[in-house]
Design a protein around this motif. Structure first.
Motif, PDB file in Angstrom:
ATOM      1  N   ASP A   1      -4.441   4.047  -6.447  1.00 24.47           N
ATOM      2  CA  ASP A   1      -5.324   3.466  -5.438  1.00 24.47           C
ATOM      3  C   ASP A   1      -4.993   1.986  -5.228  1.00 24.47           C
ATOM      4  O   ASP A   1      -5.175   1.165  -6.124  1.00 24.47           O
ATOM      5  CB  ASP A   1      -6.783   3.629  -5.875  1.00 24.47           C
ATOM      6  CG  ASP A   1      -7.781   3.190  -4.806  1.00 24.47           C
ATOM      7  OD1 ASP A   1      -7.370   2.628  -3.768  1.00 24.47           O
ATOM      8  OD2 ASP A   1      -8.989   3.409  -5.013  1.00 24.47           O
ATOM      9  N   PHE A   2      -4.525   1.663  -4.050  1.00 27.05           N
ATOM     10  CA  PHE A   2      -4.175   0.285  -3.716  1.00 27.05           C
ATOM     11  C   PHE A   2      -5.389  -0.635  -3.730  1.00 27.05           C
ATOM     12  O   PHE A   2      -5.295  -1.809  -4.094  1.00 27.05           O
ATOM     13  CB  PHE A   2      -3.517   0.282  -2.330  1.00 27.05           C
ATOM     14  CG  PHE A   2      -3.126  -1.081  -1.820  1.00 27.05           C
ATOM     15  CD1 PHE A   2      -2.013  -1.735  -2.329  1.00 27.05           C
ATOM     16  CD2 PHE A   2      -3.860  -1.709  -0.822  1.00 27.05           C
ATOM     17  CE1 PHE A   2      -1.634  -2.983  -1.857  1.00 27.05           C
ATOM     18  CE2 PHE A   2      -3.488  -2.959  -0.344  1.00 27.05           C
ATOM     19  CZ  PHE A   2      -2.378  -3.595  -0.865  1.00 27.05           C
ATOM     20  N   HIS A   3      -6.553  -0.124  -3.364  1.00 26.06           N
ATOM     21  CA  HIS A   3      -7.729  -0.962  -3.138  1.00 26.06           C
ATOM     22  C   HIS A   3      -8.457  -1.358  -4.426  1.00 26.06           C
ATOM     23  O   HIS A   3      -9.283  -2.273  -4.401  1.00 26.06           O
ATOM     24  CB  HIS A   3      -8.682  -0.259  -2.178  1.00 26.06           C
ATOM     25  CG  HIS A   3      -8.047   0.060  -0.852  1.00 26.06           C
ATOM     26  ND1 HIS A   3      -7.755  -0.908   0.082  1.00 26.06           N
ATOM     27  CD2 HIS A   3      -7.605   1.240  -0.331  1.00 26.06           C
ATOM     28  CE1 HIS A   3      -7.182  -0.346   1.132  1.00 26.06           C
ATOM     29  NE2 HIS A   3      -7.071   0.945   0.906  1.00 26.06           N
ATOM     30  N   THR A   4      -8.167  -0.702  -5.525  1.00 25.78           N
ATOM     31  CA  THR A   4      -8.819  -1.059  -6.795  1.00 25.78           C
ATOM     32  C   THR A   4      -7.821  -1.702  -7.767  1.00 25.78           C
ATOM     33  O   THR A   4      -8.110  -1.835  -8.955  1.00 25.78           O
ATOM     34  CB  THR A   4      -9.426   0.186  -7.460  1.00 25.78           C
ATOM     35  OG1 THR A   4      -8.382   1.141  -7.729  1.00 25.78           O
ATOM     36  CG2 THR A   4     -10.488   0.820  -6.569  1.00 25.78           C
ATOM     37  N   ARG A   5      -6.678  -2.130  -7.261  1.00 28.17           N
ATOM     38  CA  ARG A   5      -5.590  -2.546  -8.147  1.00 28.17           C
ATOM     39  C   ARG A   5      -5.931  -3.756  -9.012  1.00 28.17           C
ATOM     40  O   ARG A   5      -5.500  -3.829 -10.166  1.00 28.17           O
ATOM     41  CB  ARG A   5      -4.321  -2.810  -7.341  1.00 28.17           C
ATOM     42  CG  ARG A   5      -4.381  -3.974  -6.361  1.00 28.17           C
ATOM     43  CD  ARG A   5      -3.203  -3.868  -5.375  1.00 28.17           C
ATOM     44  NE  ARG A   5      -3.018  -5.068  -4.560  1.00 28.17           N
ATOM     45  CZ  ARG A   5      -3.753  -5.375  -3.497  1.00 28.17           C
ATOM     46  NH1 ARG A   5      -4.743  -4.581  -3.124  1.00 28.17           N
ATOM     47  NH2 ARG A   5      -3.499  -6.486  -2.804  1.00 28.17           N
TER      48      ARG A   5
ATOM     49  N   ALA B   1       0.819  -1.211   0.000  1.00 22.46           N
ATOM     50  CA  ALA B   1       0.000   0.000   0.000  1.00 22.46           C
ATOM     51  C   ALA B   1       0.856   1.265   0.000  1.00 22.46           C
ATOM     52  O   ALA B   1       0.527   2.229  -0.709  1.00 22.46           O
ATOM     53  CB  ALA B   1      -0.952  -0.026   1.188  1.00 22.46           C
TER      54      ALA B   1
ATOM     55  N   TYR C   1       1.915   2.153  -3.566  1.00 24.90           N
ATOM     56  CA  TYR C   1       0.816   2.741  -4.334  1.00 24.90           C
ATOM     57  C   TYR C   1       0.584   4.187  -3.928  1.00 24.90           C
ATOM     58  O   TYR C   1       0.394   5.068  -4.776  1.00 24.90           O
ATOM     59  CB  TYR C   1      -0.459   1.923  -4.133  1.00 24.90           C
ATOM     60  CG  TYR C   1      -0.615   0.776  -5.100  1.00 24.90           C
ATOM     61  CD1 TYR C   1      -1.381   0.896  -6.251  1.00 24.90           C
ATOM     62  CD2 TYR C   1       0.015  -0.450  -4.876  1.00 24.90           C
ATOM     63  CE1 TYR C   1      -1.525  -0.147  -7.141  1.00 24.90           C
ATOM     64  CE2 TYR C   1      -0.112  -1.504  -5.758  1.00 24.90           C
ATOM     65  CZ  TYR C   1      -0.886  -1.353  -6.893  1.00 24.90           C
ATOM     66  OH  TYR C   1      -1.019  -2.387  -7.783  1.00 24.90           O
TER      67      TYR C   1
END
Length: 275
Positions: free
Chosen positions: A116-120, A107, A110
């Motif tokens: 965005d780490f969460h939508t990778r 994270a 990113y």
């Protein structure tokens, strides 16, 4: 089975002459491919150069060996710029690039790169589609969630149209990544154990069939260390992967505390002794 090797950047570090000599030795011996990992900004990652820059340098010093950045953390990078960099590397190397792609797990990396780490994962899937279009079409119209291209394209296009894309993920990939491999990958890096391989491959093959693809066209590559704690068994491990039907092996000379001459000597020995 094709036998490649990992460029030991973490141990050769800034010894550019040694890095080039290793790559040229692998090329001259007949190793099929050279792999370089990607870590832009991570704590405790070890000494590691940016892979596309490093491979551009290596490309000028080699003739035949395939150049494989593996794996590029694509969602942390700008898609169109990444496409341009790889197209240039492919053109200047005479069509010798194979792209390894993944989503990473850092994270902070990113965040530092402004992504965005969460939508990778979802972004990676979109990127693969756009990369292939940018590498095969002179003019692209693409409207995605993360990337938009209207009436533009790369010039020049790469030699390979498209550049092969292989997907890597640590251990046993989660179901979404297995489906991504089956739907979108030209191949996948085998990072699970031999005992887990058949089940993982079955999931990928099922996803390929569901997407209307032939699973037999999806390549596989496993890694085997020729130094370190398991040095004595490396030939047995290669034969084991071959029996599983794995099409490529990447040998590693890292982890044995070798100097520059030692890496090249081990490279030569492994080529002579390969089963």
């Amino acid at each position: 089975m094709k036998i490649g090797v990992s460029l030991p950047i973490r141990e050769l570090k800034d010894d550019v002459g040694a890095l080039v000599a290793f790559a040229q030795a692998a090329d001259d011996l007949g190793y099929s491919h050279l792999r370089v990992p990607d870590q832009v900004l991570r704590p405790n990652s070890g000494h590691l150069h940016e892979p596309l820059m490093a491979l551009a340098y290596i490309a000028a010093a080699t003739k035949d060996i395939e150049l494989c950045p593996s794996v590029i953390v694509a969602p942390a990078r700008q898609t169109v710029l990444l496409a341009k960099q790889l197209a240039t590397l492919d053109a200047m190397s005479g069509g010798r690039v194979r792209l390894g792609i993944g989503v990473g797990g850092s994270a902070p990396e990113y965040e530092a790169l402004g992504e965005d780490f969460h939508t990778r994962g979802r972004r990676c899937e979109e990127q693969i589609d756009l990369l292939r279009r940018l590498w095969t079409e002179e003019t692209v119209d693409f409207e995605g969630r993360w990337d938009t291209v209207h009436g533009a394209g790369l010039d020049p296009l790469p030699v390979q149209r498209p550049i092969p894309i292989w997907i890597g993920a640590a251990g046993v990939p989660v179901p979404r990544i297995l489906r991504r491999m089956g739907r979108q990958a030209d191949g996948w890096f085998v990072l699970c154990s031999p005992e887990q391989f058949d089940d993982v491959k079955a999931e990928i093959d099922a996803a390929a069939v569901a997407a209307g693809r032939d699973p037999g066209e999806i390549g596989t590559e496993a890694g085997v260390a020729v130094v370190g704690a398991r040095e004595a068994e490396w030939k047995d491990r290669v034969q084991g992967w071959q029996a599983k039907g794995v099409g490529r092996i990447c040998l590693r000379t890292l982890g044995g505390g070798l100097d520059a001459d030692g890496h090249i000597a081990k490279l030569k020995q492994a080529w002579q002794e390969q089963p």
